[in-house]
Design a protein around this motif. Structure first.
Motif, PDB file in Angstrom:
ATOM      1  N   GLY A 172      -6.782  -5.917 -10.424  1.00 41.35           N
ATOM      2  CA  GLY A 172      -6.815  -6.183  -8.998  1.00 41.35           C
ATOM      3  C   GLY A 172      -8.111  -6.800  -8.529  1.00 41.35           C
ATOM      4  N   LEU A 173      -9.108  -6.854  -9.387  1.00 41.35           N
ATOM      5  CA  LEU A 173     -10.375  -7.501  -9.051  1.00 41.35           C
ATOM      6  C   LEU A 173     -10.368  -8.966  -9.467  1.00 41.35           C
ATOM      7  CD1 LEU A 173     -13.415  -7.254  -8.173  1.00 41.35           C
ATOM      8  CD2 LEU A 173     -13.898  -6.781 -10.578  1.00 41.35           C
ATOM      9  N   ILE A 174      -9.866  -9.233 -10.667  1.00 39.39           N
ATOM     10  CA  ILE A 174      -9.923 -10.583 -11.224  1.00 39.39           C
ATOM     11  C   ILE A 174      -9.075 -11.559 -10.418  1.00 39.39           C
ATOM     12  CG2 ILE A 174      -9.442 -11.982 -13.264  1.00 39.39           C
ATOM     13  CD1 ILE A 174      -9.789  -9.448 -14.943  1.00 39.39           C
ATOM     14  N   VAL A 175      -7.803 -11.226 -10.243  1.00 39.71           N
ATOM     15  CA  VAL A 175      -6.844 -12.182  -9.699  1.00 39.71           C
ATOM     16  C   VAL A 175      -7.123 -12.545  -8.244  1.00 39.71           C
ATOM     17  CG1 VAL A 175      -4.402 -12.599  -9.244  1.00 39.71           C
ATOM     18  CG2 VAL A 175      -5.101 -11.456 -11.358  1.00 39.71           C
ATOM     19  N   PRO A 176      -7.273 -11.573  -7.316  1.00 39.15           N
ATOM     20  CA  PRO A 176      -7.516 -11.958  -5.919  1.00 39.15           C
ATOM     21  C   PRO A 176      -8.773 -12.788  -5.727  1.00 39.15           C
ATOM     22  CG  PRO A 176      -6.885  -9.653  -6.048  1.00 39.15           C
ATOM     23  CD  PRO A 176      -7.144 -10.106  -7.446  1.00 39.15           C
ATOM     24  N   ASN A 177      -9.817 -12.509  -6.507  1.00 36.75           N
ATOM     25  CA  ASN A 177     -11.043 -13.285  -6.378  1.00 36.75           C
ATOM     26  C   ASN A 177     -10.848 -14.721  -6.840  1.00 36.75           C
ATOM     27  OD1 ASN A 177     -13.726 -11.822  -5.561  1.00 36.75           O
ATOM     28  ND2 ASN A 177     -12.521 -10.298  -6.658  1.00 36.75           N
ATOM     29  N   ILE A 178     -10.098 -14.907  -7.902  1.00 34.44           N
ATOM     30  CA  ILE A 178      -9.818 -16.268  -8.380  1.00 34.44           C
ATOM     31  C   ILE A 178      -9.035 -17.039  -7.331  1.00 34.44           C
ATOM     32  CG2 ILE A 178      -8.547 -17.608 -10.095  1.00 34.44           C
ATOM     33  CD1 ILE A 178      -9.252 -15.469 -12.146  1.00 34.44           C
ATOM     34  N   VAL A 179      -8.012 -16.395  -6.767  1.00 32.62           N
ATOM     35  CA  VAL A 179      -7.186 -17.064  -5.759  1.00 32.62           C
ATOM     36  C   VAL A 179      -7.984 -17.360  -4.497  1.00 32.62           C
ATOM     37  CG1 VAL A 179      -5.147 -16.835  -4.288  1.00 32.62           C
ATOM     38  CG2 VAL A 179      -5.056 -16.072  -6.664  1.00 32.62           C
ATOM     39  N   SER A 180      -8.783 -16.395  -4.044  1.00 27.86           N
ATOM     40  CA  SER A 180      -9.548 -16.578  -2.805  1.00 27.86           C
ATOM     41  C   SER A 180     -10.595 -17.665  -2.931  1.00 27.86           C
ATOM     42  CB  SER A 180     -10.217 -15.259  -2.410  1.00 27.86           C
ATOM     43  OG  SER A 180      -9.257 -14.276  -2.093  1.00 27.86           O
ATOM     44  N   MET A 181     -11.121 -17.888  -4.119  1.00 26.04           N
ATOM     45  CA  MET A 181     -12.109 -18.939  -4.313  1.00 26.04           C
ATOM     46  C   MET A 181     -11.552 -20.312  -3.958  1.00 26.04           C
ATOM     47  SD  MET A 181     -14.012 -17.904  -7.862  1.00 26.04           S
ATOM     48  CE  MET A 181     -14.912 -16.362  -8.018  1.00 26.04           C
ATOM     49  N   PHE A 182     -10.257 -20.502  -4.202  1.00 29.43           N
ATOM     50  CA  PHE A 182      -9.651 -21.813  -3.997  1.00 29.43           C
ATOM     51  C   PHE A 182      -8.787 -21.899  -2.741  1.00 29.43           C
ATOM     52  CE2 PHE A 182     -10.354 -21.373  -8.570  1.00 29.43           C
ATOM     53  CZ  PHE A 182     -11.044 -22.545  -8.853  1.00 29.43           C
ATOM     54  N   ARG A 183      -8.337 -20.736  -2.220  1.00 35.39           N
ATOM     55  CA  ARG A 183      -7.361 -20.785  -1.140  1.00 35.39           C
ATOM     56  C   ARG A 183      -7.749 -19.999   0.100  1.00 35.39           C
ATOM     57  NH1 ARG A 183      -2.577 -22.759  -2.095  1.00 35.39           N
ATOM     58  NH2 ARG A 183      -1.665 -21.451  -0.482  1.00 35.39           N
TER      59      ARG A 183
END
Length: 340
Positions: free
Chosen positions: A264-275
């Motif tokens: 739950g830390l890895i995925v939302p941060n990756i998505v939020s960086m771009f979107r």
């Protein structure tokens, strides 16, 4: 600069609302195709030769199909839980692992094992959900009452709280000779997943639908209590509702699979960086990338030392720890630059 109403700290990156109304973009279609390919690889990865044995097709539907479905549902659940937590707390470093929610779920499972000698999966799931809810609410209430100057302190508090709960669980397990239950839970693995043992994970689909229905309100909650209230949102009720959804997702995964750290830390941060931080437009991306991430880790866990299998929690924990450190360093770099 607006202050976080829960953590009491200044947030360097307030939620930015982007209008990505069109979900089925070329990049999203590529991501879905990639996850489908990973799913096919997962179906045909394993020690048992399903093509060379007479009962190969039977074993395929008994073990391989349920395992792949469990991977997808679990990846989506833990990624969504992290995304909702980060929105509510306005903190990129918050997720079930860094708030003690996972450890509370483990304590709930242990209590169920002590009360019911041979608990059913439904009982274990109920205990994990209940304690996950209680633990998450305790964490949120603590943050609302204590003003913190640095957002980095928030996950540290959560990790410390989780360590205390984990120590309590270990003590109770040793006292009542139930350490085996704790050990099995800490080693999150999909090896035991088969037909008849994973079906409760489909409740995650209902959780996903509810999060999508309340996506706009949850996004407003990410702007802080004052802003959300001024826009007509019942902030406290929404936080309570979101905590319930988080507890359901985490509790189901804890009961069926076990401990899966940092997803739950890895995925939302990756998505939020771009979107950005618009929950409604990010949710499909978070689900898809969450599925892909855990399937990649599971495939590695099954092949790295074949014919043996490494628990997927070890792979996730290693990758997640590296990402956690990288995010902390990335957040501190702008501050150093501003001080020059």
């Amino acid at each position: 600069m607006q202050k976080n109403s829960i953590t009491g700290v200044e947030n360097d990156s307030q939620p930015q609302l982007y209008n990505y109304n069109k979900i089925w973009t070329k990049s999203f279609i590529v991501a879905v195709i990639a996850v489908m390919i990973l799913g096919i690889i997962s179906l045909f990865t394993g020690v048992y030769d399903i093509r060379g044995q007479e009962d190969g097709m039977e074993m395929f539907f008994i073990t391989r199909v349920p395992r792949t479905a469990a991977l997808m549902l679990t990846g989506a659940a833990m990624a969504m839980a992290g995304l909702v937590m980060q929105l509510i707390t306005q903190n990129r470093l918050v997720e079930p692992t860094t708030t003690g929610t996972i450890e509370w779920a483990g304590l709930g499972l242990l209590i169920v094992y002590l009360v019911f000698p041979a608990p059913t999966l439904a009982l274990r799931m109920t205990g994990a959900i209940l304690f996950s809810f209680i633990g998450t609410m305790i964490f949120f209430l603590f943050l609302r009452r204590v003003k913190l100057r640095s957002s980095l302190i928030v996950p540290i508090i959560g990790l410390m709280l989780g360590a205390v709960i984990s120590a309590v669980s270990t003590f109770i397990g040793l006292l009542f000779q139930a350490t085996q239950s704790i050990e099995n839970w800490f080693v999150g693995s999909f090896a035991a997943v088969q037909i008849g043992r994973y079906e409760y994970l489909w409740l995650i689909v209902l959780v996903t639908i509810l999060i999508f229905m309340y996506a706009n309100r949850l996004t407003l909650a990410g702007l802080g209590e004052d802003v959300a209230t001024s826009l007509g949102v019942n902030y406290n009720r929404l936080v309570l509702f979101a905590t319930g959804l988080i507890a359901i997702g985490v509790g189901i995964v804890a009961a069926v699979i076990g401990n899966l750290p940092f997803l739950g830390l890895i995925v939302p941060n990756i998505v939020s960086m771009f979107r950005g931080d618009d929950l409604r437009s990010n949710l499909p991306w978070v689900c898809v990338i969450g599925m892909g991430t855990i399937m990649v880790c599971d495939i590695i866990s099954r092949t790295i030392i074949m014919p043996f299998e490494v628990p997927v929690s070890l792979i996730l924990g290693t990758v997640g720890a590296v990402v956690f450190i990288a995010i902390i360093l990335r957040r501190r770099k702008p501050r150093r630059l501003r001080g020059r």
